[in-house]
Design a protein around this motif. Structure first.
Motif, short mmCIF file in Angstrom:
data_model
loop_
_atom_site.label_atom_id
_atom_site.label_comp_id
_atom_site.label_asym_id
_atom_site.label_seq_id
_atom_site.Cartn_x
_atom_site.Cartn_y
_atom_site.Cartn_z
N LYS A 75 23.92 37.83 34.53
CA LYS A 75 24.60 38.90 35.29
C LYS A 75 24.74 40.19 34.49
CE LYS A 75 25.08 35.88 38.53
NZ LYS A 75 24.11 35.86 39.65
N TYR A 76 23.81 40.44 33.56
CA TYR A 76 23.84 41.72 32.86
C TYR A 76 23.09 42.77 33.66
CZ TYR A 76 25.86 39.54 28.74
OH TYR A 76 26.72 38.89 27.89
N HIS B 1 21.19 30.42 24.45
CA HIS B 1 22.11 29.53 25.15
C HIS B 1 23.51 30.14 25.32
CE1 HIS B 1 19.73 25.78 25.43
NE2 HIS B 1 19.09 26.27 24.38
N PHE B 2 23.76 31.23 24.62
CA PHE B 2 25.08 31.86 24.67
C PHE B 2 25.05 33.09 25.56
CE2 PHE B 2 24.87 29.46 20.77
CZ PHE B 2 26.13 28.89 20.66
N LYS B 3 26.07 33.23 26.37
CA LYS B 3 26.14 34.36 27.28
C LYS B 3 26.71 35.61 26.61
CE LYS B 3 27.74 35.63 31.92
NZ LYS B 3 28.53 35.21 33.10
N GLU B 4 27.37 35.47 25.49
CA GLU B 4 27.97 36.60 24.79
C GLU B 4 26.91 37.64 24.43
OE1 GLU B 4 30.34 39.24 23.06
OE2 GLU B 4 31.11 37.41 24.05
N TYR B 5 27.13 38.89 24.80
CA TYR B 5 26.14 39.95 24.63
C TYR B 5 25.79 40.17 23.16
CZ TYR B 5 23.70 44.34 25.63
OH TYR B 5 22.75 45.33 25.75
N LYS B 6 26.77 40.10 22.27
CA LYS B 6 26.52 40.31 20.85
C LYS B 6 25.59 39.24 20.28
CE LYS B 6 30.88 42.73 19.94
NZ LYS B 6 32.17 42.70 19.21
N ILE B 7 25.77 38.01 20.76
CA ILE B 7 24.90 36.93 20.29
C ILE B 7 23.48 37.12 20.82
CG2 ILE B 7 24.52 34.44 20.31
CD1 ILE B 7 27.50 34.03 20.44
N LEU B 8 23.38 37.55 22.08
CA LEU B 8 22.05 37.83 22.63
C LEU B 8 21.38 38.98 21.88
CD1 LEU B 8 22.81 37.56 26.46
CD2 LEU B 8 21.65 35.88 25.01
N MET B 9 22.16 39.97 21.50
CA MET B 9 21.62 41.09 20.70
C MET B 9 21.11 40.58 19.35
SD MET B 9 20.92 44.26 20.35
CE MET B 9 21.79 45.11 21.69
N LEU B 10 21.87 39.68 18.73
CA LEU B 10 21.41 39.09 17.48
C LEU B 10 20.08 38.36 17.68
CD1 LEU B 10 21.80 38.22 14.52
CD2 LEU B 10 23.17 36.29 15.36
N GLY B 11 19.96 37.65 18.80
CA GLY B 11 18.72 36.95 19.10
C GLY B 11 17.55 37.90 19.24
N LYS C 61 30.20 25.32 28.64
CA LYS C 61 31.50 25.98 28.62
C LYS C 61 31.36 27.27 29.40
CE LYS C 61 35.26 27.51 25.59
NZ LYS C 61 35.71 27.69 24.19
N GLU C 62 32.08 27.42 30.47
CA GLU C 62 31.92 28.54 31.40
C GLU C 62 31.99 29.88 30.67
OE1 GLU C 62 30.82 29.75 35.01
OE2 GLU C 62 31.28 27.67 34.51
N ASP C 63 30.97 30.72 30.99
CA ASP C 63 30.86 32.08 30.43
C ASP C 63 30.65 32.09 28.91
OD1 ASP C 63 31.09 33.37 32.87
OD2 ASP C 63 33.29 33.49 32.73
N VAL C 64 30.30 30.93 28.35
CA VAL C 64 30.06 30.88 26.90
C VAL C 64 28.72 30.24 26.59
CG1 VAL C 64 30.86 30.03 24.67
CG2 VAL C 64 32.52 30.80 26.38
N LEU C 65 28.55 28.96 26.96
CA LEU C 65 27.39 28.18 26.53
C LEU C 65 26.75 27.49 27.74
CD1 LEU C 65 25.80 27.16 24.02
CD2 LEU C 65 27.40 25.24 23.92
#
Length: 501
Positions: A106-107, A158-168, A235-239
């Motif tokens: 949902k970004y 696997h993570f929805k967190e934007y910062k983690i996706l940016m790291l990826g 985990k909802e909105d996380v993993l």
């Protein structure tokens, strides 16, 4: 990759009965072209084989080559392809689902665009420094580093967190730089160490051909995997797991196998030491890139080679981004899988055609014709109003892509000095990434984009002609001159002889 973006962000309108009939006609047309392309590929591949030469009485490779040397090359090629194709498999599996996954999280399109730009920026900046360390750190070691970095990038999905996706995305950019430099450098040095330089062109041709097969196969596997079960929240909105994440998990497994295969099958090799190596007891992390940059700007041949490769590969990226809107006619839904398969079959035909033509034309001269033909193909796409003619022109371009990889791999093998090979290859990718970022950040129409491609490829053809003339002037060829020994005048001031190409 961009076909997924265009397919998902454009609205779909339900066609009436007449539109449905037209769509079916177009589907039949694409299928017919695929069958013809497949037949051409089979014919050209057979023509390039020893079976054809035996039928016509022409000298075969077995007649020309020492049997011991040939077996030695076949063993080396098998070792390389096992590792290399696992690496490209991991990349092909991820490509179509990166945008789709971010969209499922949902970004917004703006947020997704920032992630894509960050990936290319990372490849241009961080990837260049990391790649520059591979010449003195070891090419096999950095293949393992590639596998670890790209695997970590897969995990972040696997993570929805934007910062983690940016790291990826940042990790993925570094991995991409290594994928397009370290593997090729290891192969060229291994051929040199084994006394098999005459086989470099064949090896690149095989790699390009097999890579196209992997691309088609990975598309089928990823499609089935993504549809196997829906994405579910641990985990909802996380993993999350499942859905569009499944291809990334398969890619992670391929990367683990790639790293293990490199450690078990490959011998370590390094860039050859030169006189400047003795001046530095312990190389710093930035020394490789700094030395490579100095060598590149002081050598006309290396500089020309880098500009040519950036122009051609930049046109490839723009093609990937823009072929869908160029072929789409109004609200028509295109058979993406069939079109992609046809592209790959054409690329395979080009790889085989290189094997045929290289027996009669020097690679550096052949490149002039290929770049010119590619430019004409892109011009046809830009100017034509016929979808069928555009598609055929695109297939012609894909055939030149199949010929480009073995030709450029062979040229870079002769022109770029071994001591700085990986670092210079990553220098070459800096202008390429600027071209990609320009295409992402500007709002060019398909016609403007393919016109730009036409100009870039025409420029590449002209510069290739200049490079060919320079090489002939100094009596150099793709296989008989190390880059360090070319008697050429540096572009910038005085310089040590071992740094001049």
């Amino acid at each position: 990759k961009q076909q997924q973006i265009n397919h998902q962000i454009q609205p779909q309108i339900e066609p009436d009965s007449i539109d449905e009939e037209n769509k079916q006609n177009e589907m039949t047309n694409f299928m017919a072209v695929f069958v013809v392309a497949l037949a051409v590929n089979c014919g050209v591949t057979f023509r390039s084989s020893d079976y054809w030469k035996k039928m016509t009485g022409a000298p075969t490779s077995a007649d020309k080559e020492d049997e011991v040397q040939k077996k030695k090359w076949e063993t080396l090629l098998r070792k390389y392809l096992i590792v290399y194709l696992l690496a490209t498999l991991s990349d092909w599996l991820q490509g179509p689902y990166v945008y789709a996954l971010y969209s499922d999280y949902k970004y917004s399109q703006h947020d997704i665009a920032v992630l894509f730009v960050a990936g290319f920026g990372s490849s241009m900046i961080f990837g260049s420094f990391v790649g520059g360390m591979a010449d003195w750190g070891g090419r096999r070691l950095f293949v393992v580093v590639f596998a670890l970095i790209y695997a970590a990038s897969c995990v972040t999905k696997h993570f929805k967190e934007y910062k983690i996706l940016m790291l990826g995305r940042l990790l993925g950019g570094v991995a991409t730089s290594l994928l397009f430099s370290v593997f090729e450098a290891w192969l060229i040095r291994s051929h040199a160490d084994a006394g098999l330089k005459q086989y470099i062109g064949k090896s690149f041709s095989w790699a390009a051909y097999c890579n196209s097969i992997v691309a088609i196969s990975s598309g089928l596997v990823a499609n089935e995997a993504a549809a196997s079960f829906p994405m579910t929240a641990i985990k909802e909105d996380v993993l999350y797991f499942g859905g569009y994440l499944t291809p990334f998990d398969i890619s992670l497994c391929a990367l683990v196998l790639c790293g293990l295969a490199a450690m078990s099958l490959w011998d370590e090799n390094f860039g050859e030491s030169d006189s400047s190596d003795s001046k530095v007891a312990q190389p710093q992390w930035y020394d490789g890139l700094r030395s490579a940059f100095t060598t590149t700007i002081r050598s006309k041949d290396i500089l020309l080679c880098g500009i040519i490769s950036s122009l051609f590969e930049g046109s490839m990226y723009i093609f990937v981004f823009m072929w869908t809107p160029a072929l789409r006619d109004g609200t028509e839904d295109l058979p993406f899988g069939l079109i992609f398969s046809t592209f790959m079959v054409s690329c395979m035909a080009g790889s085989s055609l290189f094997s045929v033509l290289s027996d009669h034309i020097k690679g550096e001269k052949l490149a002039v014709y290929i770049f010119g033909f590619a430019s004409a193909s892109m011009g046809c796409v830009a100017l034509s109003g016929s979808q069928s003619l555009k598609f055929i022109a695109m297939l012609c371009f894909e055939a030149t892509v199949g010929m480009y990889w073995p030709i450029m791999g062979t040229m870079k093998g002769a022109i770029v000095p071994e001591s700085k090979r990986v670092a210079i290859y990553n220098i070459f990718r800096i202008p390429l990434n600027f071209i990609v970022l320009f295409s992402l950040l500007t709002d060019l129409t398909p016609t403007q984009s393919f016109t730009l491609n036409c100009v870039m490829l025409g420029t590449a053809s002209f510069l290739q002609f200049v490079l060919m003339q320079r090489r002939e002037k100094y009596g150099l060829s793709e296989s008989n001159a190390p880059a360090e020994t070319e008697p050429t005048k540096p572009l910038l001031g005085p310089v040590d002889n071992d740094e001049v190409v």
